[in-house]
Scaffold this motif. Structure first.
Motif: not given
Length: 433
Positions: A48-49, A148-156, A205-207
Motif C-alpha cells: 500500500g505504501y 494506518v499501515g504503520a500502526i497495523l504492523v507496529a502492533e504485530y 489504477a494499480l493499487p
C-alpha cells in the motif's frame, strides 16, 4: 490494591524471546517474529505504501510537462504539492480516527481506494483548476495510508524489532518512487509530453488490485481489536489534546513538520531542478534519480536498524543534521560538475530517508492503543500540511533565486525537527499498551 495489570498474551502468531536468549536481530529474525498474520499485514502495508508513493510521484515527475501544457509559472506548479499535502492532513487525521473506530485494515483499504481513484481522475483533467481539485482529493487517501499501515504492523512487531520492521515498511516508499521513475522514463521517451503526463496518472489504477488481496488476507492485531472493543467510539481528536497527551501531540506535530518540510521540498523540486537548471534529458534525469532513490532505499533500511540500536531520538538527531548538510551541498554544486551531482545524489537520498525510519515506531509508541490511530494520523499529517509551505515557498523563490538556490530552504525544516525532539521522550524498547 495492586495496580499492576495482568500479563498480556502475545499477539497471535508471535512468540516472546526465550528467557536468557539474545534477541534474533537478523532480517529473517525480525520478519519471522511477526508470525503468519503479522507477515500478511506487513505485505499489505508495504504494498500500500509503495503504491501510495508511486501515485504521489506521478505529479513531480510530470511537473515540467504540466507547466508547459497549462502555461504555469513556478508558484502555480508548487501549489500542486501544497494542496496535496494540505488535503493529506485532513485525510490522514480522519483515517487515524477511522482506524481507532472501525479497525486498521478497513481504514487502510479506504485510503488505498481513494488515492487510486483520484490519481486516475487527474489524467482526465481538462484544466489546471480541475487537476488541482482532483489532486487535492487524491491527497485525502494519500494522507491516511502510511499512518494506518504503520500502526497495523507496529502492533504485530515486538519491541526489540519494531524499529527495523517499520523501517522496512518505510523503504517501500523508495520502491514506489523507483517504479514511478522507471515508468516516467519509458512513457516520456515514447510519447509526446502532452499525452505522457496523462498516461502517468492513468497508471495510478494499480493499487486497486492490492485492495482485493487485502480484503481477504489481512487482519488487525488481536491487541488492537481488544482495545477497540473496550473503548468503542473513543478514538477522537479531543483525546489527544488532553493531558497527559497534549505535550506529546504538540511536539510530535512540530517534529513531523520539520522532517516533511525538508523532504517534500526535495521530492517536489529535484526533478525540475535536474531538468530545467542542469539541462538533463529525460533519460539522464532518470539516471540521476536512480542514485537518489537507491540511496533512499538503503537509508530507510539502515535508519530502521539504527533506530533500534541508537534509540528513536538519536537516530532522528543524527539524520536531521546530515540531511541539512546534504541539502546545502547539493544545491551549491557548481555548474558543469554533473558527475559530482550524480555521486552526491546517493547520500542525499540516504540521509533524507533514514530520518523517516524511526517515525513509524516512535509515533506508535508515544500513544496508547485506543487513540494510536488518531494520534499518529493527526501528528504525521499535520506535519505534511504545515510542511507543504516549504515546496510552495521554493516555487515562489525559484523565479528570483533559481530552483537550486531555493532548495536550501529545505534545510530549515531539519533544524526545526531537531529542536522538536527536546520535548519528546525516548521510547526505544517500550511495549505497546
Amino acid at each position: 490494591m495492586s495496580t499492576t495489570p495482568p500479563p498480556q498474551a502475545p499477539p497471535s502468531g508471535t512468540r516472546p524471546p526465550a528467557a536468557g536468549r539474545a534477541p534474533d536481530n537478523s532480517a529473517p529474525g525480525w520478519f519471522r517474529a511477526l508470525g503468519p498474520r503479522g507477515r500478511r499485514a506487513f505485505a499489505g502495508a508495504f504494498g500500500g505504501y509503495a503504491l501510495d508513493s508511486y501515485d504521489y510521484f506521478t505529479l513531480p515527475l510530470s511537473m515540467v510537462a504540466l507547466a508547459a501544457y497549462f502555461g504555469l509559472d513556478s508558484g502555480q506548479t508548487g501549489l500542486f504539492t501544497t494542496v496535496t499535502l494540505v488535503a493529506s492532513a485532513v485525510g490522514g487525521a480522519l483515517a487515524g480516527v477511522l482506524a481507532d473506530r472501525i479497525g486498521r485494515v478497513k481504514a487502510l483499504m479506504i485510503t488505498v481506494v481513494t488515492y487510486a481513484v483520484f490519481t486516475v481522475a487527474c489524467g482526465f483533467a481538462p484544466t489546471y483548476e480541475t487537476l488541482l481539485l482532483f489532486r487535492s482529493l487524491q491527497g485525502l487517501g494519500f494522507g491516511g495510508e502510511w499512518a494506518v499501515g504503520a500502526i497495523l504492523v507496529a502492533e504485530y512487531a515486538s519491541a526489540e524489532h519494531r524499529g527495523r520492521t517499520l523501517g522496512a515498511i518505510q523503504s517501500s516508499w523508495a520502491v514506489g518512487w523507483g517504479l514511478a521513475a522507471v515508468v516516467y522514463t519509458l512513457v516520456f521517451s515514447f510519447l509526446g509530453d502532452d499525452v505522457a503526463w496523462r498516461v502517468m496518472f492513468w497508471t495510478g489504477a494499480l493499487p486497486a488490485l492490492l485492495v482485493v488481496w487485502m480484503r481477504r488476507r489481512v487482519q488487525d492485531a488481536p491487541t488492537a481489536v481488544a482495545a477497540r472493543e473496550r473503548n468503542a467510539g473513543k478514538g477522537s481528536f479531543a483525546a489527544i489534546f488532553r493531558r497527559p497527551l497534549l505535550r506529546t501531540t504538540i511536539f510530535a506535530g512540530l517534529l513531523s513538520t520539520g522532517v516533511q518540510g525538508g523532504y517534500y521540498t526535495l521530492a517536489t523540486w529535484v526533478p525540475t531542478y535536474l531538468k530545467s537548471e542542469r539541462g538533463l534529458s529525460v533519460v539522464n534525469t532518470g539516471g540521476y534519480l536512480t542514485f537518489l532513490i537507491s540511496g533512499a532505499f538503503l537509508g530507510y533500511l539502515t535508519g530502521g536498524h539504527l533506530t533500534d540500536r541508537l534509540g528513536r531520538r538519536r537516530n532522528i538527531w543524527l539524520f536531521a543534521l546530515l540531511s541539512a548538510v546534504c541539502v546545502l551541498t547539493y544545491a551549491n554544486i557548481p555548474a558543469g560538475a554533473d558527475t559530482l551531482l550524480l555521486i552526491l545524489g546517493f547520500p542525499l537520498g540516504f540521509c533524507m530517508s533514514a530520518i523517516f525510519s524511526g517515525f513509524g515506531s516512535f509515533l506508535s509508541e508515544l500513544y496508547p492503543t485506543a487513540v494510536r490511530g488518531t494520534g499518529q494520523g493527526f501528528t504525521y499529517n499535520t506535519g505534511r500540511a504545515v510542511g507543504a509551505v516549504f515546496p510552495t515557498t521554493v516555487g515562489f523563490l525559484a523565479d528570483s533565486w533559481g530552483v537550486g538556490g531555493a532548495l536550501v530552504f529545505g534545510a530549515i525544516g531539519y533544524g526545526l525537527a531537531a529542536l522538536a525532539l527536546l520535548g519528546l521522550p525516548e521510547t526505544r524498547g517500550k511495549e505497546l499498551e
